[in-house]
Design an enzyme around this catalytic site. Structure first.
Site, PDB file in Angstrom:
ATOM      1  N   CYS A  88       0.838  -1.200   0.000  1.00 30.03           N
ATOM      2  CA  CYS A  88       0.000   0.000   0.000  1.00 30.03           C
ATOM      3  C   CYS A  88       0.879   1.260   0.000  1.00 30.03           C
ATOM      4  CB  CYS A  88      -0.994  -0.034   1.150  1.00 30.03           C
ATOM      5  SG  CYS A  88      -2.342   1.178   0.941  1.00 30.03           S
ATOM      6  N   HIS A 166      -3.503  -4.860   0.799  1.00 28.66           N
ATOM      7  CA  HIS A 166      -2.984  -5.250   2.114  1.00 28.66           C
ATOM      8  C   HIS A 166      -3.021  -6.773   2.287  1.00 28.66           C
ATOM      9  CE1 HIS A 166      -2.503  -1.326   4.149  1.00 28.66           C
ATOM     10  NE2 HIS A 166      -3.505  -0.940   3.389  1.00 28.66           N
ATOM     11  N   GLU A 168      -1.341  -8.499   4.368  1.00 24.53           N
ATOM     12  CA  GLU A 168      -1.064  -8.842   5.771  1.00 24.53           C
ATOM     13  C   GLU A 168      -2.316  -8.871   6.630  1.00 24.53           C
ATOM     14  OE1 GLU A 168      -1.001  -4.291   6.053  1.00 24.53           O
ATOM     15  OE2 GLU A 168      -1.036  -5.876   4.541  1.00 24.53           O
TER      16      GLU A 168
END
Length: 228
Positions: A88, A166, A168
């Site tokens: 990002c 994202h 994660e």
């Protein structure tokens, strides 16, 4: 292998990405920048992961100082041949540091979103969590790996991999985001935060698997660059 996670907010972590690096035998450390002081030497890492931030790469306010410091640090890591995975804001920082441009996106991209990969074995189509209003015009020589109607969603350059989304992300991340004021952002954009949380919980098993594919792609990109 030593993996260094650079994050910009107390509530952020490498999540599924850090977990996957550890699963592959990496020692994972983290540094909160600029809160923890100057960034460590890139030589302290075999792979760097740069996470998101509320700031824009193009900010001209107080954040400008640390943004420029981090961009110079990324250029140093690039010169040293240290692979970088930008996520990002981290993708946008890598893009700008290596000669690309950051532009305002057509609209704010929020929630679980599909992307259109060149090769789904390299970048799975998703869905991936998104929260951004800027986008990347990648540097010369970059290879576009995924896009959607908002623009570029993933690119590689040398040993580096950058993704606009994202990978994660899990439910704990969403809770921290909501507590940090993101609930109001979703409401303003016409999204139901509680429905988003339910979807996040449902997505977790597959999201973890997709993060594993992405880490494998990042490591393969780094190896190919060394061989060349």
């Amino acid at each position: 292998m030593r993996a260094m996670v650079i994050h910009h907010h107390l509530g952020d972590s490498g999540g599924f990405i850090s977990d996957e690096f550890r699963r592959k035998g990496a020692e994972v450390t983290s540094h909160l920048f600029p809160h923890d002081g100057p960034l460590p030497s890139p030589q302290d890492a075999d792979h760097v992961i740069i996470l998101g931030a509320a700031a824009s790469v193009n900010d001209e306010g107080p954040a400008r100082i640390w943004i420029e410091q981090e961009q110079e640090w990324l250029r140093t890591a690039d010169r040293m041949g240290v692979p970088i995975l930008g996520i990002c804001f981290g993708a946008q920082m890598l893009c700008a540091a290596l000669g690309g441009e950051i532009v305002t996106a057509p609209r704010r991209e929020l929630g679980w979103t599909m992307v259109e990969p060149v090769d789904s074995a390299v970048i799975p189509p998703g869905p991936w969590m998104q929260l951004h209003s800027d986008g990347c015009l990648p540097p010369p020589g970059a290879r576009i790996l995924a896009r959607n109607d908002m623009g570029v969603q993933a690119f590689s350059l040398g040993p580096h991999l950058a993704v606009q989304f994202h990978p994660e992300f899990d439910k704990a991340h969403l809770h921290r985001w909501m507590e940090g004021g993101v609930r109001e952002v979703f409401l303003r954009e016409g999204q139901d935060p509680d429905a988003l949380l339910s979807q996040t919980i449902a997505e977790e098993p597959e999201a973890r698997a997709r993060a594993g594919v992405l880490v494998a792609t990042a490591l393969a990109q780094a190896r190919r660059s060394v061989i060349r």
